[in-house]
Design a protein around this motif. Sequence first.
Motif, PDB file in Angstrom:
ATOM      1  N   LEU A 134       0.840  -1.198   0.000  1.00 18.93           N
ATOM      2  CA  LEU A 134       0.000   0.000   0.000  1.00 18.93           C
ATOM      3  C   LEU A 134       0.875   1.248   0.000  1.00 18.93           C
ATOM      4  O   LEU A 134       0.627   2.190  -0.760  1.00 18.93           O
ATOM      5  CB  LEU A 134      -0.952   0.010   1.197  1.00 18.93           C
ATOM      6  CG  LEU A 134      -1.839   1.242   1.307  1.00 18.93           C
ATOM      7  CD1 LEU A 134      -2.736   1.417   0.090  1.00 18.93           C
ATOM      8  CD2 LEU A 134      -2.679   1.166   2.582  1.00 18.93           C
TER       9      LEU A 134
ATOM     10  N   TYR B  23      -7.820  -0.451   5.690  1.00 18.23           N
ATOM     11  CA  TYR B  23      -7.784   0.773   4.895  1.00 18.23           C
ATOM     12  C   TYR B  23      -8.036   2.005   5.749  1.00 18.23           C
ATOM     13  O   TYR B  23      -7.401   3.047   5.545  1.00 18.23           O
ATOM     14  CB  TYR B  23      -8.779   0.695   3.735  1.00 18.23           C
ATOM     15  CG  TYR B  23      -8.437  -0.405   2.765  1.00 18.23           C
ATOM     16  CD1 TYR B  23      -7.143  -0.556   2.272  1.00 18.23           C
ATOM     17  CD2 TYR B  23      -9.395  -1.323   2.354  1.00 18.23           C
ATOM     18  CE1 TYR B  23      -6.816  -1.573   1.399  1.00 18.23           C
ATOM     19  CE2 TYR B  23      -9.072  -2.346   1.471  1.00 18.23           C
ATOM     20  CZ  TYR B  23      -7.787  -2.467   1.010  1.00 18.23           C
ATOM     21  OH  TYR B  23      -7.469  -3.483   0.143  1.00 18.23           O
TER      22      TYR B  23
ATOM     23  N   GLY C 110      -7.134   5.665   4.578  1.00 16.13           N
ATOM     24  CA  GLY C 110      -8.190   5.718   3.572  1.00 16.13           C
ATOM     25  C   GLY C 110      -9.420   6.425   4.118  1.00 16.13           C
ATOM     26  O   GLY C 110      -9.787   6.237   5.275  1.00 16.13           O
TER      27      GLY C 110
ATOM     28  N   TYR D 123     -12.875   3.724  -0.826  1.00 17.21           N
ATOM     29  CA  TYR D 123     -11.924   4.445   0.025  1.00 17.21           C
ATOM     30  C   TYR D 123     -10.992   5.228  -0.875  1.00 17.21           C
ATOM     31  O   TYR D 123     -10.581   4.744  -1.930  1.00 17.21           O
ATOM     32  CB  TYR D 123     -11.129   3.490   0.913  1.00 17.21           C
ATOM     33  CG  TYR D 123     -11.920   3.052   2.103  1.00 17.21           C
ATOM     34  CD1 TYR D 123     -11.890   3.787   3.281  1.00 17.21           C
ATOM     35  CD2 TYR D 123     -12.738   1.937   2.042  1.00 17.21           C
ATOM     36  CE1 TYR D 123     -12.657   3.405   4.373  1.00 17.21           C
ATOM     37  CE2 TYR D 123     -13.509   1.552   3.126  1.00 17.21           C
ATOM     38  CZ  TYR D 123     -13.459   2.294   4.285  1.00 17.21           C
ATOM     39  OH  TYR D 123     -14.228   1.922   5.366  1.00 17.21           O
TER      40      TYR D 123
END
Length: 136
Positions: free
Chosen positions: A59, A90, A95, A116
Amino acid sequence: MWRARLDDPVPGAALFLAVEAGRLLGFVHLEPKPDGRILLDSLHVRPGDSGRGLGRLPLGRALAWAAAAHPGRDVYLEVLQDDTRAVAFYERHGGHRTASRVCRFDQSFELPEFEYTWPAGAAGPLDDGLPAERGR
């Protein structure tokens, strides 16, 4: 789908692999969309290796790559609402829930999902010295 993505990648797309001792642990795939955003289409960690913080690395790489390769563009993803583990991940990693809708699958069923978003330039906290990018 993956064979097509690898054989004929979307211009501006990227695929990053998380590898440890020659073993694939996970991957992340991103591609620019016509609305100007970058879709984080897949973020997967090998079953049995989840829960070790491995998702944070791809990520972080994805957000850092998007900021460098597509400056000023938001990164977003879609996740099934009932995937509470992914939703929590997330949210923990910056997010922002920006939409809630129903996903209609080709197999004739529907499931609720969330969207998100990481605003443009949100790579900072997750980009923690990962190896140099390898994308397409």
